[in-house]
Design an enzyme around this catalytic site. Structure first.
Site, PDB file in Angstrom:
ATOM      1  N   PHE A   1      68.832 149.043 -25.899  1.00 33.97           N
ATOM      2  CA  PHE A   1      68.218 148.015 -25.063  1.00 33.97           C
ATOM      3  C   PHE A   1      68.765 148.199 -23.653  1.00 33.97           C
ATOM      4  CE2 PHE A   1      67.199 143.720 -23.665  1.00 33.97           C
ATOM      5  CZ  PHE A   1      65.991 143.514 -24.301  1.00 33.97           C
ATOM      6  N   GLU A   2      68.032 148.862 -22.810  1.00 34.57           N
ATOM      7  CA  GLU A   2      68.529 149.202 -21.476  1.00 34.57           C
ATOM      8  C   GLU A   2      67.435 148.970 -20.446  1.00 34.57           C
ATOM      9  OE1 GLU A   2      71.592 149.834 -21.126  1.00 34.57           O
ATOM     10  OE2 GLU A   2      72.253 150.408 -23.130  1.00 34.57           O
TER      11      GLU A   2
ATOM     12  N   TYR B   1      89.971 137.624 -32.487  1.00 30.32           N
ATOM     13  CA  TYR B   1      88.978 138.615 -32.918  1.00 30.32           C
ATOM     14  C   TYR B   1      88.761 138.573 -34.433  1.00 30.32           C
ATOM     15  CZ  TYR B   1      86.052 142.742 -32.880  1.00 30.32           C
ATOM     16  OH  TYR B   1      84.982 143.577 -33.025  1.00 30.32           O
TER      17      TYR B   1
ATOM     18  N   SER C   1      75.416 153.886 -25.505  1.00 37.69           N
ATOM     19  CA  SER C   1      76.726 153.845 -24.846  1.00 37.69           C
ATOM     20  C   SER C   1      77.864 153.811 -25.855  1.00 37.69           C
ATOM     21  CB  SER C   1      76.834 152.665 -23.863  1.00 37.69           C
ATOM     22  OG  SER C   1      76.748 151.445 -24.523  1.00 37.69           O
TER      23      SER C   1
ATOM     24  N   ASP D   1      63.840 146.405 -28.433  1.00 36.98           N
ATOM     25  CA  ASP D   1      64.656 145.539 -29.288  1.00 36.98           C
ATOM     26  C   ASP D   1      64.773 146.078 -30.717  1.00 36.98           C
ATOM     27  OD1 ASP D   1      66.013 143.521 -30.452  1.00 36.98           O
ATOM     28  OD2 ASP D   1      64.387 142.052 -30.365  1.00 36.98           O
ATOM     29  N   ALA D   2      65.958 146.562 -31.048  1.00 32.94           N
ATOM     30  CA  ALA D   2      66.192 147.145 -32.381  1.00 32.94           C
ATOM     31  C   ALA D   2      66.072 146.109 -33.497  1.00 32.94           C
ATOM     32  CB  ALA D   2      67.584 147.775 -32.428  1.00 32.94           C
TER      33      ALA D   2
ATOM     34  N   LYS E   1      81.847 140.575 -38.901  1.00 38.78           N
ATOM     35  CA  LYS E   1      82.241 141.895 -39.420  1.00 38.78           C
ATOM     36  C   LYS E   1      82.551 141.809 -40.916  1.00 38.78           C
ATOM     37  CE  LYS E   1      81.980 144.315 -35.586  1.00 38.78           C
ATOM     38  NZ  LYS E   1      80.912 145.311 -35.414  1.00 38.78           N
TER      39      LYS E   1
ATOM     40  N   GLY F   1      71.667 151.528 -31.246  1.00 39.47           N
ATOM     41  CA  GLY F   1      72.716 151.265 -30.244  1.00 39.47           C
ATOM     42  C   GLY F   1      73.318 152.580 -29.782  1.00 39.47           C
TER      43      GLY F   1
HETATM   44  P1  NAD Z   1      78.330 148.903 -26.274  1.00 35.37           P
HETATM   45  O1  NAD Z   1      78.039 147.600 -25.614  1.00 35.37           O
HETATM   46  O2  NAD Z   1      78.908 150.001 -25.482  1.00 35.37           O
HETATM   47  O3  NAD Z   1      76.966 149.451 -26.966  1.00 35.37           O
HETATM   48  C1  NAD Z   1      76.093 148.596 -27.617  1.00 35.37           C
HETATM   49  C2  NAD Z   1      74.779 149.281 -27.868  1.00 35.37           C
HETATM   50  O4  NAD Z   1      73.879 148.340 -28.469  1.00 35.37           O
HETATM   51  C3  NAD Z   1      74.077 149.803 -26.614  1.00 35.37           C
HETATM   52  O5  NAD Z   1      73.474 151.042 -26.912  1.00 35.37           O
HETATM   53  C4  NAD Z   1      72.989 148.759 -26.360  1.00 35.37           C
HETATM   54  O6  NAD Z   1      71.861 149.245 -25.650  1.00 35.37           O
HETATM   55  C5  NAD Z   1      72.633 148.432 -27.791  1.00 35.37           C
HETATM   56  N1  NAD Z   1      71.898 147.171 -27.954  1.00 35.37           N
HETATM   57  C6  NAD Z   1      72.304 145.908 -27.716  1.00 35.37           C
HETATM   58  N2  NAD Z   1      71.323 145.034 -28.040  1.00 35.37           N
HETATM   59  C7  NAD Z   1      70.284 145.755 -28.490  1.00 35.37           C
HETATM   60  C8  NAD Z   1      68.987 145.441 -28.984  1.00 35.37           C
HETATM   61  N3  NAD Z   1      68.550 144.192 -29.095  1.00 35.37           N
HETATM   62  N4  NAD Z   1      68.175 146.463 -29.340  1.00 35.37           N
HETATM   63  C9  NAD Z   1      68.559 147.751 -29.235  1.00 35.37           C
HETATM   64  N5  NAD Z   1      69.793 148.097 -28.807  1.00 35.37           N
HETATM   65  C10 NAD Z   1      70.633 147.117 -28.435  1.00 35.37           C
HETATM   66  O7  NAD Z   1      79.233 148.560 -27.551  1.00 35.37           O
HETATM   67  P2  NAD Z   1      80.399 149.327 -28.339  1.00 35.37           P
HETATM   68  O8  NAD Z   1      81.705 148.809 -27.869  1.00 35.37           O
HETATM   69  O9  NAD Z   1      80.134 150.787 -28.392  1.00 35.37           O
HETATM   70  O10 NAD Z   1      80.193 148.687 -29.779  1.00 35.37           O
HETATM   71  C11 NAD Z   1      79.373 149.271 -30.778  1.00 35.37           C
HETATM   72  C12 NAD Z   1      79.851 148.781 -32.132  1.00 35.37           C
HETATM   73  O11 NAD Z   1      81.199 149.215 -32.354  1.00 35.37           O
HETATM   74  C13 NAD Z   1      79.860 147.234 -32.240  1.00 35.37           C
HETATM   75  O12 NAD Z   1      79.394 146.856 -33.496  1.00 35.37           O
HETATM   76  C14 NAD Z   1      81.343 146.914 -32.091  1.00 35.37           C
HETATM   77  O13 NAD Z   1      81.699 145.704 -32.724  1.00 35.37           O
HETATM   78  C15 NAD Z   1      81.982 148.118 -32.762  1.00 35.37           C
HETATM   79  N6  NAD Z   1      83.395 148.349 -32.397  1.00 35.37           N
HETATM   80  C16 NAD Z   1      83.779 148.381 -31.088  1.00 35.37           C
HETATM   81  C17 NAD Z   1      85.116 148.547 -30.772  1.00 35.37           C
HETATM   82  C18 NAD Z   1      85.585 148.559 -29.328  1.00 35.37           C
HETATM   83  O14 NAD Z   1      86.801 148.529 -29.075  1.00 35.37           O
HETATM   84  N7  NAD Z   1      84.659 148.646 -28.377  1.00 35.37           N
HETATM   85  C19 NAD Z   1      86.076 148.729 -31.786  1.00 35.37           C
HETATM   86  C20 NAD Z   1      85.642 148.754 -33.114  1.00 35.37           C
HETATM   87  C21 NAD Z   1      84.296 148.553 -33.414  1.00 35.37           C
END
Ligand code: NAD
Length: 393
Positions: free
Chosen positions: A73-74, A235, A50, A111-112, A244, A47
């Site tokens: 996954f993009e 949440y 982003s 797909d990871a 989580k 992931g």
């Molecule tokens: P995001 O949507 O910006 O990034 C998600 C990433 O997962 C991307 O790189 C996407 O390409 C990848 N992805 C999704 N499905 C995939 C697949 N099947 N195969 C490969 N890659 C795949 O999300 P984010 O907000 O950066 O969240 C990342 C983590 O951080 C999550 O677990 C989220 O719960 C956690 N988190 C987020 C926040 C927040 O406020 N955004 C706060 C605390 C924790």
């Protein structure tokens, strides 16, 4: 072609590729300005295209000099009006900047969750990445997962036990609206745990370990969120929160598995930030505009992750809670701040939310920046479609 913003609700349907390039550069410059730190050297990020995953990559590479592999996954460009996702361009421009700096930056797009992706990545580590990794970052946010048996699971953003009603912000129409989110069914909770829990994180570690590609003192982290009580109904106490919670059981098993290499798995409870994944969580956007208005230490993903890595994960200032989770979210949860945020949250209305009472403008700008719009320092909002086709992941 001119890049123009298109949205559907809180999902961006278009990107500005060169704005994204500038945003990646701004984040790299931010990390460089903090100086270098002694950190990871060979990093795999699941992931990594982003927000939190990309920030982990940028901090590791430009703060600690790490070579990195990202799995994401993009989608790339298909037609002039469908030029792909922001993460596609983040991957490309990060790789270009990292390679210019003499670092390895490999992107796997696919797909990871699949065995095939895990095998490809392991083969690459063995043949072209020096044979070992010392950090695995698990930063997936997904709505769907096909498990090893071929069963498809869907994650849900719903509460557990009862329906929750609250106000949310629609970034497309720029309106506040009342939203009722229905209680998740047991199947939806189960699906969310399957997709957003730690099962696949464990699988990755097991396979990497079996292949002998984990270095001694290997670390792995997964990002979690808890947030203040006012967000718990939708949440932490909801389906996503259940997933989580389950990651903590995974962390225990992973720790047992990597004991012999002095490895350590850590759940990092990260702060709430503006990302593609967070802006679609019901009710959260209204909380964010109240939080951002009042906090003294506002952090974007790069600021938050870079601080976490250099001072906590690879520094000596880590704070852990009673469950052994790392807590860089302590600024967000500071009780005096949260009391003020809750009071402001209740004062924000459909009429006043865009005024100076809250930080709507900052929230919206951060959202647009994710897709390359309104990026500081960017002057290019035109692109040639054929040029985009020549950019390789
Ligand atoms: P995001 O949507 O910006 O990034 C998600 C990433 O997962 C991307 O790189 C996407 O390409 C990848 N992805 C999704 N499905 C995939 C697949 N099947 N195969 C490969 N890659 C795949 O999300 P984010 O907000 O950066 O969240 C990342 C983590 O951080 C999550 O677990 C989220 O719960 C956690 N988190 C987020 C926040 C927040 O406020 N955004 C706060 C605390 C924790």
């Amino acid at each position: 072609m001119k890049a123009s913003l298109q949205m559907k609700g809180n999902v961006a349907r278009s990107v500005n590729p060169y704005g994204i390039r500038q945003e990646v550069l701004n984040e790299i410059d931010y990390v460089k300005a903090q100086g270098s730190y002694e950190g990871p050297k060979k990093v795999l990020i699941i992931g990594g295209s982003s927000s939190y995953g990309l920030s982990s990559r940028i901090s590791s590479a430009f703060g600690a000099g790490a070579d990195t592999i990202a799995v994401s996954f993009e989608r790339g460009p298909k037609t002039e009006t469908n030029i792909g996702t922001a993460g596609w361009y983040n991957n490309i421009f990060f790789r270009e900047f990292a390679e210019e700096a003499g670092l390895i930056a490999k992107n796997f797009v696919g797909d990871a969750f699949s065995l095939a992706m895990k095998q490809q990545v392991i083969a690459y580590i063995q043949k072209e990445f020096g044979g070992k990794i010392d950090l695995l970052v698990y930063s997936l946010a997904s709505g769907v997962r096909v498990d090893p048996m071929g069963k498809k699971w869907f994650s849900s953003l719903n509460p557990i036990g009862q329906d929750v009603t609250g106000e949310n912000i629609n970034l497309e129409t720029e309106e506040i609206f009342e939203q009722t989110v229905h209680a998740a069914t047991p199947e939806e909770v189960e699906g969310t745990v399957k997709v957003m829990g730690g099962e696949d994180w464990e699988w990755w570690v097991n396979l990497l370990k079996e292949a002998g590609v984990l270095a001694d003192n290997f670390k792995t982290v997964l990002y979690s969120y808890i947030g203040p009580k006012m967000t718990h109904a939708f949440y932490h106490g909801g389906a996503l929160g259940r997933a989580k919670d389950q990651t903590e059981e995974s962390a225990v098993r992973i720790n047992e598995n990597i004991q012999d290499i002095a490895g350590k798995a850590t759940i990092i409870v990260a702060r709430a930030v503006t990302t593609k994944a967070s802006v679609v969580i019901p009710i959260l956007p209204k909380y964010l505009i109240a939080l951002y208005k009042l906090e003294e230490n506002h952090e974007t993903p790069i600021m938050h992750i870079d601080r976490t890595y250099r001072t906590m994960l690879y520094g000596d200032q880590a704070n852990y809670d009673e469950k052994g989770r790392m807590r860089p979210d302590s600024f967000e949860l500071e009780p005096a701040l949260q009391a003020k945020v809750e009071a402001l949250f209740n004062e924000i209305t459909a009429e006043n939310f865009k005024t100076d009472i809250a930080a709507y403008d900052l929230f919206r700008t951060e959202f647009l920046n994710l897709n390359g719009f309104e990026v500081e320092g960017n002057t290019i909002d035109e692109f040639e479609f054929d040029d985009l086709l020549t950019l390789k992941p």
